[in-house]
Design a protein around this motif. Structure first.
Motif, short mmCIF file in Angstrom:
data_model
loop_
_atom_site.label_atom_id
_atom_site.label_comp_id
_atom_site.label_asym_id
_atom_site.label_seq_id
_atom_site.Cartn_x
_atom_site.Cartn_y
_atom_site.Cartn_z
N ARG A 138 0.83 -1.22 0.00
CA ARG A 138 0.00 0.00 0.00
C ARG A 138 0.86 1.26 0.00
O ARG A 138 0.46 2.29 -0.52
CB ARG A 138 -0.93 0.01 1.22
CG ARG A 138 -2.06 -0.98 1.07
CD ARG A 138 -3.12 -0.76 2.11
NE ARG A 138 -4.05 -1.87 2.07
CZ ARG A 138 -4.08 -2.85 2.98
NH1 ARG A 138 -3.27 -2.83 4.01
NH2 ARG A 138 -4.94 -3.84 2.85
N LEU A 139 2.04 1.17 0.61
CA LEU A 139 2.91 2.35 0.66
C LEU A 139 3.61 2.60 -0.68
O LEU A 139 4.12 3.70 -0.91
CB LEU A 139 3.97 2.17 1.75
CG LEU A 139 3.55 2.53 3.17
CD1 LEU A 139 4.72 2.33 4.12
CD2 LEU A 139 3.06 3.97 3.24
N ALA A 140 3.67 1.58 -1.51
CA ALA A 140 4.32 1.76 -2.81
C ALA A 140 3.31 2.40 -3.76
O ALA A 140 2.11 2.14 -3.65
CB ALA A 140 4.75 0.40 -3.36
N SER A 141 3.78 3.22 -4.69
CA SER A 141 2.80 3.82 -5.59
C SER A 141 2.57 2.95 -6.83
O SER A 141 1.97 3.39 -7.80
CB SER A 141 3.19 5.25 -5.95
OG SER A 141 4.57 5.42 -5.91
N ALA A 142 3.00 1.70 -6.77
CA ALA A 142 2.77 0.76 -7.88
C ALA A 142 1.33 0.26 -7.83
O ALA A 142 0.66 0.35 -6.80
CB ALA A 142 3.73 -0.42 -7.75
N THR A 143 0.87 -0.32 -8.95
CA THR A 143 -0.46 -0.96 -8.98
C THR A 143 -0.37 -2.28 -8.21
O THR A 143 0.59 -3.03 -8.36
CB THR A 143 -0.84 -1.28 -10.44
OG1 THR A 143 -0.77 -0.06 -11.16
CG2 THR A 143 -2.23 -1.88 -10.56
N LEU A 144 -1.39 -2.54 -7.37
CA LEU A 144 -1.40 -3.77 -6.59
C LEU A 144 -2.40 -4.76 -7.18
O LEU A 144 -3.58 -4.43 -7.35
CB LEU A 144 -1.77 -3.46 -5.12
CG LEU A 144 -1.97 -4.67 -4.21
CD1 LEU A 144 -0.71 -5.52 -4.12
CD2 LEU A 144 -2.41 -4.22 -2.81
N ARG A 145 -1.92 -5.95 -7.52
CA ARG A 145 -2.84 -7.02 -7.95
C ARG A 145 -2.70 -8.18 -6.98
O ARG A 145 -1.59 -8.66 -6.73
CB ARG A 145 -2.50 -7.52 -9.36
CG ARG A 145 -2.69 -6.45 -10.40
CD ARG A 145 -2.87 -7.04 -11.79
NE ARG A 145 -2.64 -6.04 -12.80
CZ ARG A 145 -3.44 -5.01 -13.04
NH1 ARG A 145 -4.55 -4.86 -12.33
NH2 ARG A 145 -3.16 -4.12 -13.97
N VAL A 146 -3.86 -8.60 -6.43
CA VAL A 146 -3.86 -9.69 -5.46
C VAL A 146 -4.23 -10.97 -6.20
O VAL A 146 -5.25 -11.01 -6.89
CB VAL A 146 -4.88 -9.38 -4.34
CG1 VAL A 146 -4.95 -10.53 -3.34
CG2 VAL A 146 -4.48 -8.08 -3.63
#
Ligand SMILES: Cc1ncc(COP(=O)(O)O)c(C=O)c1O
Length: 379
Positions: A138-146
């Motif tokens: 969440r702290l990274a500004s990358a897109t998160l895919r679970v």
């Protein structure tokens, strides 16, 4: 009535309010609460090193030699010989070129993930990864895919659709609430095929898995150096506190320059670092501790299965007895406490809704009679 009492009342009514118990004395297979002794079946002190004389001596000597605090961050004046020795010891165990210490495992995840990926990049995260991995994402500004739990095919499918940017795949190697293993060889193969970077969290595997205690990567026979980012903690089997990342010298240099939870915090205290180094020595010098832990684990798993209980997919000492409802799990934990066993209920949001449980972890120094007493109490 304070402005917070409504939330606290809601947590109380839902069986989700948490209260710590206070242990008076060292962590071990037996602990004291007030004037009563309990069998402790909920600690991650897997090898019972947290109260080992070698660790206590190492911490005491380090306090005498270096003092109790470091007074500054590692990049100012907080770096001491004791930190470097510990980093070298971690790298030796993990058989990597280098390692970097963080104050805790939580902070290692929090700092490492945003240091490796940013805007335009994508993180792929197992659905049941530890909270600290999710917080790092969440702290990274990358897109998160679970991606679905342990599903290398689903990951492959998702990675095939990815275009541009860096890709980081993060997984616990031993999942902290179910005790199952990530399919590391399959995940690694998928990552290598797609040019994605694999990061594994070996918090519950280090000291516990593999012939030399190197972790799940060793258990699966993965050659050292093939998984680029190895994260772990010194707070569980190692018997102290502190997080680490092990990998190539470039990775470590990058984290030293970019990981905010390394840069903007005071260096870990010397006694804890010296104790951790002693813990790492014992992990390798005394494999019989690991053998005993696995023997108790087998006794526990077999016993619970004979009782007809649902222990989920556990393949490691982390053994969930899944109850479902949070209040029912609390009631079971209370009954166990009345019978002299400490194994608190684990409830949402730590585990998914409807899967509240007692999470049982044996220790290398529990006796077969201790495990039999636990099984008897549960029965
Ligand atoms: C999988 C996993 N990663 C990271 C951590 C955080 O480690 P630490 O307790 O050293 O902060 C934990 C547990 O606390 C964990 O279970």
């Amino acid at each position: 009535m304070s402005e917070w009492s409504e939330i606290l009342d809601y947590l109380e009514r839902s069986g989700l309010r948490r209260r710590p118990v206070t242990i008076d004395g060292p962590q071990g297979p037996r602990v004291h609460i007030g004037d009563r002794e309990f069998l402790c079946f909920c600690s991650n002190n897997y090898l019972d090193l947290a109260n080992h004389p070698d660790l206590i001596d190492a911490a005491t000597d380090a306090a005498r030699r270096y003092g109790t605090g470091t007074g500054a961050s590692r990049l100012v004046s907080g770096s001491m010989t004791v930190h470097h020795k510990l980093e070298e010891a971690v790298a030796r165990l993990k058989r990597t070129d280098a390692a970097l210490l963080f104050p805790t495992g939580y902070m290692a995840n929090l700092g490492t993930i945003p240091a490796l990926v940013g805007r335009g990049d994508t993180i792929f995260c197992d659905r049941l990864n530890h909270a600290s991995v999710f917080d790092g994402c969440r702290l990274a500004s990358a897109t998160l895919r679970v991606y679905p739990h342990r599903d290398a095919d689903a990951l492959d499918h998702l990675l095939r659709r990815e275009r541009g940017g860096r890709t980081l795949v993060v997984t616990d190697s031993v999942f902290s609430m179910d005790g199952d293993l990530a399919p590391l060889p399959d995940l690694l193969e998928v990552c290598e095929r797609h040019g994605a970077t694999l990061m594994i969290d070996e918090a519950h595997a280090t000291g516990v898995m593999g012939a030399t205690g190197r972790g799940a990567a060793e258990h699966f026979g993965i050659e050292p150096g093939r998984i680029p980012v190895l994260m772990g903690t010194l707070s569980k089997a190692v018997g102290s506190i502190g997080g680490y990342v092990a990998g190539s010298t470039d990775l470590i240099d990058l984290l030293l320059n970019r990981a905010r939870s390394f840069i903007y915090t005071t260096a870990p205290p010397p006694p804890a670092c010296a104790a951790a180094a002693a813990g790492l020595r014992l992990i390798q010098a005394e494999p019989q501790r690991r053998t005993a832990l696995w023997e108790r684990t087998r006794q526990l798993h077999d016993g619970l299965r004979r009782l007809g209980l649902d222990i989920g997919p556990s393949q490691t000492p982390i053994t969930p007895v899944i109850v479902g409802d949070a209040r029912a799990a609390l009631a079971l934990a209370q009954k166990l406490l009345e019978r002299g066993i400490l194994a608190p209920a684990i409830r949402p949001p730590t585990v998914p809704e409807g899967s509240a449980r007692i999470r049982i972890t044996p220790m290398a120094t529990h006796t077969t009679d201790d495990v039999a007493a636990l099984l008897d109490a549960i029965a």
